[in-house]
Scaffold this motif. Structure first.
Motif, PDB file in Angstrom:
ATOM      1  N   PRO A  90       0.815  -1.225   0.000  1.00  0.00           N
ATOM      2  CA  PRO A  90       0.000   0.000   0.000  1.00  0.00           C
ATOM      3  C   PRO A  90       0.843   1.266   0.000  1.00  0.00           C
ATOM      4  O   PRO A  90       0.960   1.961   1.016  1.00  0.00           O
ATOM      5  N   ARG A  97      -3.653   2.435   0.402  1.00  0.00           N
ATOM      6  CA  ARG A  97      -4.060   1.543  -0.679  1.00  0.00           C
ATOM      7  C   ARG A  97      -2.872   1.133  -1.526  1.00  0.00           C
ATOM      8  O   ARG A  97      -1.893   1.872  -1.642  1.00  0.00           O
ATOM      9  N   ALA A  98      -3.004  -0.019  -2.137  1.00  0.00           N
ATOM     10  CA  ALA A  98      -2.045  -0.429  -3.157  1.00  0.00           C
ATOM     11  C   ALA A  98      -2.256   0.414  -4.412  1.00  0.00           C
ATOM     12  O   ALA A  98      -3.308   1.036  -4.595  1.00  0.00           O
ATOM     13  N   VAL A  99      -1.252   0.434  -5.274  1.00  0.00           N
ATOM     14  CA  VAL A  99      -1.313   1.156  -6.547  1.00  0.00           C
ATOM     15  C   VAL A  99      -1.018   0.130  -7.629  1.00  0.00           C
ATOM     16  O   VAL A  99       0.138  -0.157  -7.936  1.00  0.00           O
ATOM     17  N   TRP A 267      -7.837   0.391  -6.071  1.00  0.00           N
ATOM     18  CA  TRP A 267      -6.413   0.568  -6.329  1.00  0.00           C
ATOM     19  C   TRP A 267      -6.143   1.033  -7.772  1.00  0.00           C
ATOM     20  O   TRP A 267      -4.995   1.082  -8.216  1.00  0.00           O
TER      21      TRP A 267
END
Length: 431
Positions: A90, A97-99, A267
């Motif tokens: 994240p 959040r993850a990207v 994401w």
């Protein structure tokens, strides 16, 4: 949450070295003299990457500049953050959040040790297959001649740019329209030229609450119902058959009268969403085979960015060139000049992609930044620009780096990028 490996770039040793280097050699750098002193400069400052060739030899950089910029990237933690992004960590620390927009372009059989990434990849391909089935169904339906995509920002710019870029591959029987402006003129002009029974509306809004998008969506809905459309699901001209929602808010779409929905994930940033269900208008235009080929080409560049060392990593090199020009030379803008009618919307797409991503006034910890984070991106197709703003670029007092983009083979999308900047008038590049 990963441990933050970043050091703010202006607090690195490399930044201080670059400041001294700029005063001693960078400020007065002359491209013509650099070519005279180095017959191999073109080869040494050019690079092949997947499906792209980039010539960076016409820029105000020498070997030492390049080395120091690469050192800056390392000391700033670029490699660590790149690796964390591809690991699904994240790295969006404001939203935790993850990207993972890169996952939208990954093949179904890609391997990963991260359970979250593996689960997300399976969902991506399930969603992709569903989206492409809808696209092929629309393409096969001769009764549908017009597709109206209603969105804004990433739900408009990316798909609109790509559909225009790939017009040579588009379905001859389908006309794509993109609506984002809320002044009524854009939508009104389209509605006067279409018929409800032959039109499919795509409402692109992740939350189904985006103010501009929903204003236009409701206007389109009123027009549809006023011209013979019905809210009854089993009616011959039902709203549910002529509207599709690209959203994660299924309940809101259902209340609107839409049954067919395609979603995506938190994401996925809007400016990267053209690879997701937001790309439905692209898939309708060019078909499943070409859409998958587009994903494959993007995946090849993802892999290049993920695996190439910084010295040979084209996205990194281009990004560092922006840092050099914006913060050391003080150049405030960069012109995009695509020499292709198909790429006429590329500058607008890149404006959002770069300026929305990087246009910040504080760092990741909320501290004010003492340096600039993005140039102003602007441009038009090159031949038009030659009879407009090129006069200022050639002869005006301001120095504007220009990115020339050409296609090697007609309709085949194989870009050749030449980023150039010189204190003298432009002259024909050396072969």
């Amino acid at each position: 949450m990963m441990n933050d490996p970043r050091t703010r770039c202006d607090r690195t040793a490399a930044w201080q070295l670059l400041k001294r280097h700029f005063e001693s050699a960078g400020r007065g750098f002359d491209v013509r003299s650099a070519f005279d002193n180095d017959p191999d400069r073109f080869a040494r400052f050019s690079q092949h990457a997947p499906l792209v060739f980039a010539d960076l030899s016409k820029n105000l950089i020498g070997a030492e500049t390049r080395e120091l910029l690469t050192q800056l990237a390392r000391e700033s933690g670029v490699e660590a953050y790149r690796n964390a992004m591809f690991a699904g960590e994240p790295i969006n620390n404001t939203e935790n959040r993850a990207v993972m927009h890169w996952l939208l372009r990954s093949p179904a059989n890609a391997t990963t040790a991260n359970a979250f990434v593996a689960e997300s990849l399976a969902e991506v391909h399930e969603n992709l297959d569903a989206m492409l089935r809808i696209a092929e169904r629309v393409r096969a339906d001769d009764a549908i001649t017009d597709i109206v995509n209603i969105g804004i920002g990433g739900s408009d710019l990316g798909p609109a740019m790509t559909v225009k870029a790939l017009e040579d591959f588009a379905h001859a029987g389908k006309t794509l329209h993109f609506i984002s402006n809320v002044d009524g003129m854009e939508l009104g002009n389209v509605l006067r030229r279409i018929r409800p029974e032959s039109t499919l509306f795509l409402i692109a809004s992740k939350t189904f609450t985006t103010a501009e998008t929903m204003l236009n969506a409701h206007a389109a809905r009123r027009w549809f119902l006023a011209n013979g459309g019905s809210l009854q699901r089993d009616a011959r001209l039902s709203l549910s058959r002529h509207f599709i929602a690209l959203t994660t808010h299924l309940e809101a779409a259902s209340e609107f009268g839409i049954d067919t929905t395609l979603g995506f994930w938190d994401w996925v940033g809007g400016r990267y969403s053209m690879w997701s269900a937001i790309g439905l208008p692209i898939a309708i235009a060019i078909g499943e085979k070409n859409f998958r080929a587009m994903l494959h080409g993007a995946h090849l560049m993802d892999e290049h960015f993920r695996t190439a060392p910084l010295e040979e990593n084209l996205p990194v090199r281009l990004g560092l060139l922006d840092v050099w020009y914006r913060n050391f030379h003080g150049f405030t803008s960069r012109n995009i000049a695509p020499y292709s009618h198909g790429l006429r919307r590329l500058p607008a797409y890149l404006q959002q992609l770069e300026m929305e991503s990087n246009g910040k006034g504080v760092d990741a910890r909320g501290e004010p930044l003492p340096y600039a984070t993005s140039p102003v991106i602007w441009g038009e197709p090159g031949t038009n620009g030659q009879h407009a703003f090129f006069q200022m670029i050639h002869q005006g007092p301001d120095i504007v780096p220009v990115e020339f983009i050409a296609l090697r083979e007609g309709a085949t999308i194989y870009p050749i990028t030449i980023r150039a900047c010189s204190r003298t008038r432009w002259r024909r590049p050396r072969p």
